[in-house]
Design an enzyme around this catalytic site. Structure first.
Site, PDB file in Angstrom:
ATOM      1  N   HIS A  75       0.730  -1.037  -0.013  1.00 19.53           N
ATOM      2  CA  HIS A  75      -0.119  -0.092  -0.030  1.00 19.53           C
ATOM      3  C   HIS A  75       0.727   1.233  -0.173  1.00 19.53           C
ATOM      4  O   HIS A  75       1.618   1.407   1.018  1.00 19.53           O
ATOM      5  CB  HIS A  75      -1.177  -0.285   0.842  1.00 19.53           C
ATOM      6  CG  HIS A  75      -1.810  -0.911   1.077  1.00 19.53           C
ATOM      7  ND1 HIS A  75      -3.683  -0.220   1.343  1.00 19.53           N
ATOM      8  CD2 HIS A  75      -2.146  -1.875   0.470  1.00 19.53           C
ATOM      9  CE1 HIS A  75      -3.508  -1.617   1.229  1.00 19.53           C
ATOM     10  NE2 HIS A  75      -3.961  -2.507   0.255  1.00 19.53           N
ATOM     11  N   TYR A 204      -9.223   5.681   7.764  1.00 18.06           N
ATOM     12  CA  TYR A 204      -9.680   5.719   9.071  1.00 18.06           C
ATOM     13  C   TYR A 204     -10.664   7.116   9.383  1.00 18.06           C
ATOM     14  O   TYR A 204      -9.947   8.515   8.474  1.00 18.06           O
ATOM     15  CB  TYR A 204      -8.379   6.586   9.276  1.00 18.06           C
ATOM     16  CG  TYR A 204      -7.130   5.158   9.940  1.00 18.06           C
ATOM     17  CD1 TYR A 204      -5.895   5.271   9.067  1.00 18.06           C
ATOM     18  CD2 TYR A 204      -6.810   4.587  11.194  1.00 18.06           C
ATOM     19  CE1 TYR A 204      -5.537   3.685   8.931  1.00 18.06           C
ATOM     20  CE2 TYR A 204      -5.897   4.024  10.702  1.00 18.06           C
ATOM     21  CZ  TYR A 204      -4.994   3.101   9.965  1.00 18.06           C
ATOM     22  OH  TYR A 204      -4.546   2.143  10.486  1.00 18.06           O
ATOM     23  N   PRO A 296      -4.642   0.149  18.260  1.00 21.52           N
ATOM     24  CA  PRO A 296      -4.459  -0.503  17.283  1.00 21.52           C
ATOM     25  C   PRO A 296      -4.307   0.590  16.300  1.00 21.52           C
ATOM     26  O   PRO A 296      -4.288   0.679  15.017  1.00 21.52           O
ATOM     27  CB  PRO A 296      -5.753  -0.861  16.871  1.00 21.52           C
ATOM     28  CG  PRO A 296      -6.554  -0.575  17.836  1.00 21.52           C
ATOM     29  CD  PRO A 296      -5.943  -0.717  19.182  1.00 21.52           C
ATOM     30  N   LYS A 300       0.687  -0.241  15.148  1.00 23.97           N
ATOM     31  CA  LYS A 300       2.058  -0.351  15.624  1.00 23.97           C
ATOM     32  C   LYS A 300       2.025  -1.626  16.568  1.00 23.97           C
ATOM     33  O   LYS A 300       3.469  -1.577  17.012  1.00 23.97           O
ATOM     34  CB  LYS A 300       2.267   1.137  16.549  1.00 23.97           C
ATOM     35  CG  LYS A 300       2.658   2.069  15.050  1.00 23.97           C
ATOM     36  CD  LYS A 300       3.425   2.070  14.774  1.00 23.97           C
ATOM     37  CE  LYS A 300       4.356   3.022  13.271  1.00 23.97           C
ATOM     38  NZ  LYS A 300       3.424   2.096  11.983  1.00 23.97           N
ATOM     39  N   TYR A 388       3.843   6.971  10.136  1.00 20.94           N
ATOM     40  CA  TYR A 388       3.659   5.072   9.846  1.00 20.94           C
ATOM     41  C   TYR A 388       3.696   4.565   8.993  1.00 20.94           C
ATOM     42  O   TYR A 388       3.756   3.430   9.316  1.00 20.94           O
ATOM     43  CB  TYR A 388       2.341   5.559   9.140  1.00 20.94           C
ATOM     44  CG  TYR A 388       1.112   5.180   8.803  1.00 20.94           C
ATOM     45  CD1 TYR A 388      -0.375   5.321   9.641  1.00 20.94           C
ATOM     46  CD2 TYR A 388       0.834   3.974   7.464  1.00 20.94           C
ATOM     47  CE1 TYR A 388      -1.670   3.469   9.664  1.00 20.94           C
ATOM     48  CE2 TYR A 388      -0.399   2.934   7.453  1.00 20.94           C
ATOM     49  CZ  TYR A 388      -1.065   3.039   8.487  1.00 20.94           C
ATOM     50  OH  TYR A 388      -1.985   1.888   8.320  1.00 20.94           O
TER      51      TYR A 388
HETATM   52  C1  PHB Z   1      -6.591  -4.398  10.308  1.00 19.42           C
HETATM   53  O1  PHB Z   1      -6.306  -4.454   9.509  1.00 19.42           O
HETATM   54  O2  PHB Z   1      -7.186  -4.779  11.636  1.00 19.42           O
HETATM   55  C2  PHB Z   1      -6.274  -2.638  11.066  1.00 19.42           C
HETATM   56  C3  PHB Z   1      -5.135  -1.371  10.088  1.00 19.42           C
HETATM   57  C4  PHB Z   1      -4.920  -0.838  10.843  1.00 19.42           C
HETATM   58  C5  PHB Z   1      -5.086  -0.011  12.098  1.00 19.42           C
HETATM   59  C6  PHB Z   1      -5.841  -1.793  13.302  1.00 19.42           C
HETATM   60  C7  PHB Z   1      -6.223  -2.551  12.464  1.00 19.42           C
HETATM   61  O3  PHB Z   1      -4.853   0.992  11.739  1.00 19.42           O
END
Ligand code: PHB
Ligand code: APR
Length: 393
Positions: A75, A204, A296, A300, A388
């Protein structure tokens, strides 16, 4: 009691323990991994799925990267939706070419188990009552029971890679370890569904109804989350209610295109920041979730475990190959410096994107304008992107 010997006894067969075991074995250093659960149980846990470059490299170095390189998705960016408006974070452009890999932790753990099996690595499942002993001496050992019989493994080092609820950290005397913790007043309700992802990159989303995340495991498997009060349970959330709420938090066009379907997994996880210092007690070293937890939001968790393993692996190599203990002596400080940076980023992402119902209006105004600033300033977005994709090891 049966007694055996190894060089490094590893408590915990999650990604941290398996990765270290695999890397050390490739260099001829013996390990035994003690895991409380069955392999199927470990592989049944749904966890995150965004890997930093450093983790990807470690998988390759551990000769476990083949399927990840084939099936994982690179990505080059992700999006932040601010009350319905999408803003793309061009990770690649902002960081001079760096990207992340989307590959589920479950798959990666399976690859590590397969690799351990192929090399004849020793992983003991359903090891009960695992207990580290004499950690401050040169002759530490670990005991456990299996099928009613007690076993003892003598070793040079013990690795506590047994996650947040593990026995390793809890075996350190309280006056020898300091714990820092922050608990957030909400959780994430997550579902997995066999549907086409809402978008080809992660979204997000900040909305007045709370945070939401659109993630994916593959082009036919989606992972979605919504922020929920800690008092909610999965029983409160039918699939229909989940999809409605998710759509209400996303930009209209994304919501309109969203493919819904039955959930194949649904769970609520509380959000927590936690660090234990130091990450060493005598000849026992803590790694991964055993020493630190992040919320989450910044993806990280697994990546912070990876940096611990990187430092520990190189420190162990110097010890065994050159008799040089400087890496081991520096491990806790070195690992913690990066751990705290990941903590800061995860806390910041969490603070910026969630609704905090108890915050005074002034703080809520600041939160809004902070996201506005980050999305409109290239300097600020560069900082976000740099964190990130992952700070260097
Ligand atoms: C997930 O795909 O479970 C996931 C992806 C990004 C995050 C947290 C969880 O920041
Ligand atoms: N004895 C033996 N094994 C134990 C014990 C114990 N007393 N307690 C826990 N374990 C095992 C757990 O069953 C689990 O399989 O230790 C393992 C720890 O694995 P994880 O919790 O996955 O932790 P870690 O390997 O550090 O992985 C990094 O980062 O954010 C997270 O979700 C991400 O799990 C990932 C973690």
């Amino acid at each position: 009691m049966t007694t055996s010997k190894t060089q490094v006894a590893i408590i915990g067969g999650g990604p941290s323990g398996l990765m270290l075991s695999q890397l050390l074995h490739l260099k001829g250093i013996e390990t035994v991994v003690l895991e409380r659960q069955t392999r199927d149980y470990v592989l049944g846990r749904i966890r995150a799925g965004v890997l930093e470059h450093g983790f990807v490299e470690l998988m390759r170095e551990a000769r476990c990267g083949e399927r990840m390189d084939r099936e994982g998705e690179i990505h080059e960016g992700f999006s932040i939706s601010d009350r319905g408006t999408m803003h793309r974070i061009d990770l690649e452009g902002l960081t001079g070419g760096q990207t992340v890999m989307v590959y589920g932790q479950t798959e990666l753990t399976r690859d590590l188990y397969d690799a351990r099996e192929k090399m004849g690595g020793i992983v003991i499942h359903e090891a009960e009552d695992v207990q580290p002993h004499d950690m401050t001496t040169d002759a530490p050992y670990v005991t456990y029971t299996k099928a009613g019989e007690t076993h003892r493994i003598d070793c040079d080092f013990i690795i506590g890679a047994d996650g947040f609820h593990g026995v390793s950290r809890k075996s350190i005397p309280a006056d020898q370890i300091r714990e820092y913790e922050k608990v957030y007043p909400f959780g994430w309700l997550g579902i997995l569904s066999e549907t086409k992802p809402a978008h080809d990159e992660l979204i997000y989303a900040r909305s007045d109804r709370g945070f939401a995340l659109c993630s994916l495991r593959s082009q036919v498997l989606s992972r979605y989350y919504v922020q929920v009060p800690l008092t909610d349970t999965v029983e409160n959330w039918s699939d229909d209610r989940f999809w409605d709420e998710l759509k209400a938090r996303l930009p209209e066009d994304v919501a309109a295109r969203l493919e819904t379907g039955p959930s194949i997994e649904k769970s609520i996880a509380p959000l927590r920041s936690f660090v234990a210092e130091p990450m060493r007690y005598g000849n026992m070293f803590l790694a991964g979730d055993a020493a630190h937890i992040v919320p989450p939001t910044g993806a990280k968790g697994l990546n912070s475990a990876a940096s611990d393993i990187y430092y520990l692996y190189h420190a162990m190599l110097s010890h065994y190959e050159n008799g040089d203990d400087s890496g081991l002596d520096a491990y806790s400080d070195t690992a913690l410096r990066r751990v705290w940076k990941a903590q800061r980023f995860s806390w910041w992402m969490t603070s910026m994107l969630h609704v905090f119902p108890d915050h005074p209006e002034f703080d809520q105004k600041l939160q809004s304008i902070e996201l506005d600033y980050f999305l409109s300033s290239e300097a600020a977005r560069t900082s976000l992107a740099e964190n990130y994709v992952g700070l260097p090891f």
